[in-house]
Design a protein around this motif. Structure first.
Motif, PDB file in Angstrom:
ATOM      1  N   GLN A   1       0.815  -1.220   0.000  1.00 39.83           N
ATOM      2  CA  GLN A   1       0.000   0.000   0.000  1.00 39.83           C
ATOM      3  C   GLN A   1       0.848   1.268   0.000  1.00 39.83           C
ATOM      4  OE1 GLN A   1      -2.668  -1.466   3.350  1.00 39.83           O
ATOM      5  NE2 GLN A   1      -4.112  -0.305   2.096  1.00 39.83           N
TER       6      GLN A   1
ATOM      7  N   CYS B   1     -11.130  -0.254   2.975  1.00 39.83           N
ATOM      8  CA  CYS B   1      -9.699  -0.364   2.687  1.00 39.83           C
ATOM      9  C   CYS B   1      -9.156   1.020   2.382  1.00 39.83           C
ATOM     10  CB  CYS B   1      -9.498  -1.282   1.480  1.00 39.83           C
ATOM     11  SG  CYS B   1      -7.779  -1.428   0.970  1.00 39.83           S
ATOM     12  N   LEU B   2      -7.991   1.349   2.945  1.00 41.70           N
ATOM     13  CA  LEU B   2      -7.378   2.659   2.686  1.00 41.70           C
ATOM     14  C   LEU B   2      -7.033   2.825   1.207  1.00 41.70           C
ATOM     15  CD1 LEU B   2      -4.950   2.948   5.751  1.00 41.70           C
ATOM     16  CD2 LEU B   2      -7.154   4.103   5.449  1.00 41.70           C
TER      17      LEU B   2
ATOM     18  N   HIS C   1      -7.168  -9.220   6.023  1.00 42.98           N
ATOM     19  CA  HIS C   1      -7.185  -8.127   5.045  1.00 42.98           C
ATOM     20  C   HIS C   1      -5.751  -7.739   4.648  1.00 42.98           C
ATOM     21  CE1 HIS C   1      -9.035  -4.307   3.405  1.00 42.98           C
ATOM     22  NE2 HIS C   1      -7.752  -3.986   3.464  1.00 42.98           N
TER      23      HIS C   1
ATOM     24  N   HIS D   1      -3.405  -8.139   1.015  1.00 46.91           N
ATOM     25  CA  HIS D   1      -2.596  -7.123   0.321  1.00 46.91           C
ATOM     26  C   HIS D   1      -1.230  -7.669  -0.070  1.00 46.91           C
ATOM     27  CE1 HIS D   1      -4.952  -3.493   0.246  1.00 46.91           C
ATOM     28  NE2 HIS D   1      -5.194  -3.510   1.542  1.00 46.91           N
TER      29      HIS D   1
HETATM   30 ZN    ZN Z   1      -6.682  -2.600   2.496  1.00 49.20          ZN
END
Ligand code: ZN
Length: 176
Positions: free
Chosen positions: A51, A88-89, A130, A134
């Motif tokens: 991310q 989710c960011l 989660h 990723h």
């Molecule tokens: Zn996420």
């Protein structure tokens, strides 16, 4: 160093599989610090390396009394089923009810090289699942059924997220 820019769905780095971490050096420790800062700034409870554009197997988290970083995490056991509205960011502003195992047993290592073994339930189990998604290039929309996914992709198209324009951070791998 400033916090990182959080990568948004459509960025190819979110679809890559991270390499295992085989060495903890000063650069990694610094990166972890920055990821915590980025996560807190975004009011998230977890943030995975991809991310912030880093193709490595680790994530940071802060939920309840549990704060940490887990390197090379793996789920070795999971049980039950739990539906939870998950966001989710990297998919800002959207969330879906997603069914996942309710409890998990997670193993990995921490920054000091100690083995981590955690039994997690509900939100914490959700958070870990989660973040591990990723690390394997999996995003929330992959958990939707066909109809939900079609609708989600339509919504995402309308939201028209822009690709990042900032230069890569030190130690960051960015795909062409
Ligand atoms: Zn996420």
């Amino acid at each position: 160093m400033n916090p990182h820019e959080i990568r948004i769905i459509g960025d190819p780095v979110l679809r890559t599989i991270g390499d295992p971490v085989d060495n903890v050096d000063g650069a990694l420790v610094q990166l972890v610090d920055n990821m915590f800062e980025t996560m807190y700034e975004a009011a998230g409870i977890g943030l995975a390396a991809p991310q912030v554009g880093v193709q490595k197997q680790f994530f940071v988290y802060d939920h309840g009394d549990e704060v940490g970083v887990i390197l090379n995490p793996k789920i070795v056991e999971s049980d039950g089923e739990w539906v939870f509205e998950e966001g989710c960011l990297s998919v800002p502003g959207l969330s879906w009810e997603i069914t996942r195992p309710k409890t998990i047993h997670l193993v990995g290592i921490d920054l000091e090289g100690n083995e981590v073994s955690k039994e997690a339930d509900e939100i914490e189990a959700r958070l870990f699942q989660h973040e591990i998604d990723h690390l394997n290039g999996v995003l929330l929309i992959d958990h939707l059924d066909d109809e939900q996914r079609k609708e989600a992709l339509g919504t995402l198209r309308k939201m028209n997220f822009q690709r990042p324009s900032s230069p890569p951070a030190p130690g960051e791998l960015r795909l062409p």
